[in-house]
Design a protein around this motif. Structure first.
Motif, PDB file in Angstrom:
ATOM      1  N   GLY A   1      76.737  22.878  29.813  1.00 14.20           N
ATOM      2  CA  GLY A   1      76.016  24.001  28.782  1.00 14.20           C
ATOM      3  C   GLY A   1      76.092  25.290  29.104  1.00 14.20           C
ATOM      4  N   TYR A   2      76.492  25.333  30.735  1.00 14.17           N
ATOM      5  CA  TYR A   2      76.559  26.824  31.159  1.00 14.17           C
ATOM      6  C   TYR A   2      77.865  27.605  30.890  1.00 14.17           C
ATOM      7  N   ASP A   3      78.577  26.690  29.901  1.00 11.47           N
ATOM      8  CA  ASP A   3      79.797  27.579  29.216  1.00 11.47           C
ATOM      9  C   ASP A   3      79.472  27.958  27.793  1.00 11.47           C
TER      10      ASP A   3
ATOM     11  N   LEU B   1      69.063  32.042  31.043  1.00 17.09           N
ATOM     12  CA  LEU B   1      69.986  33.065  30.339  1.00 17.09           C
ATOM     13  C   LEU B   1      71.171  33.345  31.171  1.00 17.09           C
ATOM     14  N   VAL B   2      72.226  33.101  30.514  1.00 18.03           N
ATOM     15  CA  VAL B   2      73.575  32.879  31.346  1.00 18.03           C
ATOM     16  C   VAL B   2      74.609  34.012  30.604  1.00 18.03           C
ATOM     17  N   VAL B   3      74.528  35.187  31.298  1.00 14.91           N
ATOM     18  CA  VAL B   3      75.174  36.258  30.747  1.00 14.91           C
ATOM     19  C   VAL B   3      76.220  37.086  31.594  1.00 14.91           C
ATOM     20  N   ASN B   4      76.572  36.093  32.770  1.00 14.37           N
ATOM     21  CA  ASN B   4      77.614  36.503  33.658  1.00 14.37           C
ATOM     22  C   ASN B   4      78.701  36.229  33.085  1.00 14.37           C
ATOM     23  N   HIS B   5      78.919  35.182  32.195  1.00 16.03           N
ATOM     24  CA  HIS B   5      80.315  34.747  31.557  1.00 16.03           C
ATOM     25  C   HIS B   5      79.849  34.026  30.301  1.00 16.03           C
ATOM     26  N   THR B   6      80.762  33.808  29.378  1.00 15.37           N
ATOM     27  CA  THR B   6      80.692  32.996  28.403  1.00 15.37           C
ATOM     28  C   THR B   6      81.699  31.751  28.516  1.00 15.37           C
TER      29      THR B   6
ATOM     30  N   THR C   1      83.599  30.306  43.381  1.00 15.60           N
ATOM     31  CA  THR C   1      82.385  29.442  43.735  1.00 15.60           C
ATOM     32  C   THR C   1      82.606  28.088  43.654  1.00 15.60           C
ATOM     33  N   PHE C   2      83.342  27.579  42.821  1.00 13.94           N
ATOM     34  CA  PHE C   2      83.849  25.978  42.689  1.00 13.94           C
ATOM     35  C   PHE C   2      85.097  25.793  43.246  1.00 13.94           C
ATOM     36  N   PRO C   3      85.355  25.753  44.687  1.00 12.91           N
ATOM     37  CA  PRO C   3      86.706  25.722  45.571  1.00 12.91           C
ATOM     38  C   PRO C   3      87.294  24.491  45.173  1.00 12.91           C
TER      39      PRO C   3
ATOM     40  N   ARG D   1      84.202  34.186  38.105  1.00 10.51           N
ATOM     41  CA  ARG D   1      83.753  33.902  39.299  1.00 10.51           C
ATOM     42  C   ARG D   1      83.130  32.362  39.388  1.00 10.51           C
ATOM     43  N   PHE D   2      83.096  31.712  38.123  1.00 17.53           N
ATOM     44  CA  PHE D   2      83.184  30.424  38.221  1.00 17.53           C
ATOM     45  C   PHE D   2      84.449  29.707  37.585  1.00 17.53           C
ATOM     46  N   TYR D   3      84.262  28.987  36.982  1.00 14.77           N
ATOM     47  CA  TYR D   3      85.583  28.092  36.433  1.00 14.77           C
ATOM     48  C   TYR D   3      86.387  29.019  35.422  1.00 14.77           C
TER      49      TYR D   3
ATOM     50  N   HIS E   1      87.398  28.434  32.569  1.00 13.74           N
ATOM     51  CA  HIS E   1      87.193  28.544  31.234  1.00 13.74           C
ATOM     52  C   HIS E   1      85.703  29.261  31.070  1.00 13.74           C
ATOM     53  N   GLN E   2      85.305  29.818  32.026  1.00 13.89           N
ATOM     54  CA  GLN E   2      83.964  30.786  31.916  1.00 13.89           C
ATOM     55  C   GLN E   2      84.339  32.258  32.537  1.00 13.89           C
ATOM     56  N   PRO E   3      85.119  32.888  31.455  1.00 11.09           N
ATOM     57  CA  PRO E   3      85.447  34.374  31.774  1.00 11.09           C
ATOM     58  C   PRO E   3      84.247  35.250  31.877  1.00 11.09           C
TER      59      PRO E   3
ATOM     60  N   PHE F   1      63.002  34.214  31.016  1.00  9.96           N
ATOM     61  CA  PHE F   1      64.407  33.536  31.295  1.00  9.96           C
ATOM     62  C   PHE F   1      64.524  33.224  32.877  1.00  9.96           C
ATOM     63  N   ARG F   2      65.295  32.152  33.091  1.00 10.04           N
ATOM     64  CA  ARG F   2      65.868  31.875  34.355  1.00 10.04           C
ATOM     65  C   ARG F   2      67.188  32.405  34.355  1.00 10.04           C
ATOM     66  N   VAL F   3      67.283  33.654  35.387  1.00 11.68           N
ATOM     67  CA  VAL F   3      68.465  34.484  35.021  1.00 11.68           C
ATOM     68  C   VAL F   3      69.711  33.811  35.855  1.00 11.68           C
ATOM     69  N   ASP F   4      70.861  33.459  35.370  1.00 10.36           N
ATOM     70  CA  ASP F   4      72.033  32.748  35.969  1.00 10.36           C
ATOM     71  C   ASP F   4      72.613  33.647  36.639  1.00 10.36           C
ATOM     72  N   ALA F   5      73.028  33.444  38.017  1.00 12.99           N
ATOM     73  CA  ALA F   5      73.921  34.086  38.956  1.00 12.99           C
ATOM     74  C   ALA F   5      73.735  35.734  38.935  1.00 12.99           C
TER      75      ALA F   5
ATOM     76  N   ASN G   1      67.194  20.991  42.999  1.00 11.03           N
ATOM     77  CA  ASN G   1      67.412  21.968  41.637  1.00 11.03           C
ATOM     78  C   ASN G   1      68.675  20.968  41.090  1.00 11.03           C
ATOM     79  N   HIS G   2      69.274  21.362  39.861  1.00 10.11           N
ATOM     80  CA  HIS G   2      70.249  20.786  39.268  1.00 10.11           C
ATOM     81  C   HIS G   2      71.464  20.899  39.831  1.00 10.11           C
ATOM     82  N   ASP G   3      71.892  21.997  40.710  1.00  9.26           N
ATOM     83  CA  ASP G   3      73.004  22.084  41.577  1.00  9.26           C
ATOM     84  C   ASP G   3      73.021  21.367  42.946  1.00  9.26           C
ATOM     85  N   GLU G   4      74.271  21.403  43.492  1.00 10.69           N
ATOM     86  CA  GLU G   4      74.213  20.775  44.741  1.00 10.69           C
ATOM     87  C   GLU G   4      73.021  21.434  45.765  1.00 10.69           C
TER      88      GLU G   4
HETATM   89  C1  NOJ Z   1      74.612  28.716  38.035  1.00 12.59           C
HETATM   90  C2  NOJ Z   1      74.043  27.276  37.543  1.00 12.59           C
HETATM   91  O1  NOJ Z   1      73.185  27.118  38.222  1.00 12.59           O
HETATM   92  C3  NOJ Z   1      75.347  26.378  37.646  1.00 12.59           C
HETATM   93  O2  NOJ Z   1      74.667  25.123  37.408  1.00 12.59           O
HETATM   94  C4  NOJ Z   1      76.440  26.769  36.717  1.00 12.59           C
HETATM   95  O3  NOJ Z   1      77.571  25.871  36.882  1.00 12.59           O
HETATM   96  C5  NOJ Z   1      76.872  28.232  37.247  1.00 12.59           C
HETATM   97  N1  NOJ Z   1      75.874  29.108  37.315  1.00 12.59           N
HETATM   98  C6  NOJ Z   1      77.842  28.610  36.358  1.00 12.59           C
HETATM   99  O4  NOJ Z   1      77.193  28.955  35.112  1.00 12.59           O
END
Ligand code: NOJ
Length: 558
Positions: A67-69, A104-109, A145-147, A167-169, A171-173, A201-205, A315-318
């Motif tokens: 859902g972060y995409d 709030l995921v506005v670093n990328h879409t 970020t995801f090597p 900065r991420f995948y 598919h997330q410009p 908001f929880r502001v992503d990245a 949290n939900h990440d590593e």
């Molecule tokens: C940070 C989020 O916590 C992570 O789950 C996500 O994959 C990246 N941002 C990219 O949106």
């Protein structure tokens, strides 16, 4: 005392709970969690003592990054329900005294977002500049970020005829917030969700989000300074809501994090996760030694009054260990995730806490007691309150994002739909629903869930933990973390033993004049300090204790 904790700063001593709607509760049997399911369980969350929900992305997405995409910032993912269901959920939460913030995921879409589709297909599109393009990417780009998935942060797009930054995948410009029209779009979208009743908001990245401003600001005087931009976002949320927050993801060393609060005025991020403290906690747990965390708490900058640290253990990440040295990280890997399948990105562990602690509930309870005792606002990840484990057969970060376990049956009461369409498989084995579920724990006073309920209540009744200042008390045991947190005339001392051996501690807290006693908040027993003001007590292996300082005339309710 708590009357001073005015409601417009509700977040100072909130209990935050993060969940993903799709894995919480499926109300209609289609196999996917939904907003109606969440709404049904808001009373459960209120009973747990949750005062703020953090919802992971629920927007329409391409579903390649949970859902972060995002493909539409204004919508609700159709699998989760309708805008009407969303409004019902927010209204019910508010009725139960629960605020709602969302990612709030506005670093990328997503690359499927109409903005990117328009941008890549036409150099003259007004959306082209919403993204970051280059004919000739820099020679020394930052590492992806995801090597495990990406080898570069620049990918060539055939259709666009240029490279774009991600900065991420791939598919997330990345979005280009130097573009004023994009900045307008971002606040308009934030305003939309705030208008629907969200409390921020929880502001992503965050550092990546501001990066384009940082890079280009030197070249273009007309651009806002990156921190001015963050200030504008906080001011906007404040104007629209009065008391809304920005809870930021900033995984940087303390010295750099300070700036994201707005160093001088505290007018940028309202709260930031304490990634450094969290990593030092795990190093200390691996060693049975509280000193790494004590040192981190001492070094941690005091946030401005209008800001706050957010504490978390998972949290939900590593479980990222990127701020530890290679040797320290190895120690934590050896202790809590020796199998390479448990490790991700070479820097973290895709595990939940109880399996990492070998299922030792004394240790697990000590760690959650500590989470709530740390100065700041505690953040829980769904399922932590019942001791859920990860799914060892699910690879990567998804291992900790399995369905919530409500009942003992195979599906964990998550859904009556077919298991093969669940967003993730239900955990099996020792940590599966047969052994770990809400229903069994709800009415058992000895369960982890009941313990967590008592903890949230105790945390809420100690407003100094959210509002006060904290001192590490010196005492002889390296395994014990002794903290005294004080605010006005209130003071609480918390003790946590990181080791599997008992410890005798003697410490000298700051005490008010007069006849003072310390009341142990779990048992109600009292301790009278010695004549010289020192206190001596014994902590059993992985023991913990919260002591309220009062004069003998006041009666504590424990
Ligand atoms: C940070 C989020 O916590 C992570 O789950 C996500 O994959 C990246 N941002 C990219 O949106």
């Amino acid at each position: 005392m708590s009357a001073k904790a005015t409601s417009d700063v509700w977040w100072k001593n909130a209990v935050v709970y993060c969940l993903d709607v799709e894995t919480f509760l499926d109300s209609d049997g289609d196999g996917c969690g939904d907003l109606k399911g969440l709404t049904d369980r808001l009373d459960y969350l209120a009973g747990l003592g949750v005062s703020c929900l953090w919802l992971m992305p629920f927007y329409p997405s391409n579903d390649r990054d949970d859902g972060y995409d995002i493909t539409d910032f204004y919508g609700i993912d159709g699998r989760l329900g309708t805008p009407g269901d969303f409004a019902e959920m927010i209204r019910t939460a508010s009725d139960r005294g629960i605020r709602v913030v969302a990612d709030l995921v506005v670093n990328h879409t997503s690359d499927q977002h109409p903005w990117f589709q328009a941008a890549r297909s036409d150099r003259d599109s007004p959306y082209r500049d919403f993204y970051v393009w280059s004919d000739d990417p820099p020679d020394n780009p930052p590492a992806p970020t995801f090597p495990d998935q990406e080898t570069s942060v620049w990918t060539f797009d055939e259709q666009a005829g240029q490279y774009y930054l991600h900065r991420f995948y791939r598919h997330q410009p990345d979005l280009n917030v130097t573009n004023p029209k994009l900045r307008d779009e971002i606040v308009k979208m934030m305003g939309f969700w705030l208008q629907l009743g969200m409390s921020g908001f929880r502001v992503d990245a965050v550092p990546f989000l501001l990066e384009t401003l940082g890079v280009d600001a030197a070249e273009a005087d007309s651009l806002p300074d990156p921190h001015t931009y963050l200030r504008e976002l906080r001011a906007f949320v404040g104007r629209r809501t009065g008391d809304g927050i920005l809870l930021g993801e900033v995984n940087l060393p303390f010295e750099q994090q300070t700036a994201f609060f707005g160093s001088d005025y505290g007018d940028e991020l309202t709260m930031q996760f304490d990634f450094v403290g969290m990593q030092q906690l795990y190093l200390g747990l691996a060693r049975g030694d509280a000193r790494p965390l004590a040192a981190a708490l001492t070094a941690r900058p005091t946030p401005p009054d209008s800001c706050q640290w957010a504490s978390f253990v998972r949290n939900h990440d590593e479980l990222t260990l990127d701020k530890l040295s290679d040797d320290e990280r190895r120690e934590v890997f050896d202790a809590f995730g020796p199998d390479p399948s448990m490790q991700v990105f070479g820097r973290g562990l895709a595990r939940r806490l109880p399996p990492m602690m070998g299922g030792d509930e004394r240790r697990v309870r000590m760690i959650y007691s500590l989470l709530f005792a740390l100065p700041g606002t505690p953040v829980l990840f769904y399922g932590e309150e019942i001791g859920m484990g990860e799914h060892p057969d699910v690879s990567g970060r998804q291992a900790v994002r399995t369905p919530m376990q409500w009942t003992p049956d195979e599906s964990g009461g998550f859904s009556r739909g077919p298991a093969d369409v669940f967003p993730a498989p239900v955990v099996t084995g020792v940590f599966g629903p047969g052994n770990v579920n809400v229903a069994d724990q709800l009415n058992d006073p000895d369960s982890l869930l009941s313990f967590m309920q008592r903890l949230t209540r105790r945390y809420r009744s100690c407003p100094e933990l959210g509002w006060g200042s904290c001192e590490v008390l010196s005492q002889p045991s390296s395994a014990v973390l002794a903290l005294q947190t004080s605010w006005d005339d209130a003071s609480v001392i918390t003790l946590h033993n990181f080791a599997d051996v008992a410890a005798e501690v003697r410490f000298r807290p700051t005490l008010p004049p007069g006849d003072v006693i310390l009341t142990e908040l779990a048992s109600g027993s009292t301790i009278r300090p010695d004549r010289d003001g020192s206190v001596q007590l014994r902590l059993e292996p992985y023991d913990h204790s919260w002591l309220r300082v009062t004069d003998t005339s006041s009666r504590e309710i424990t």
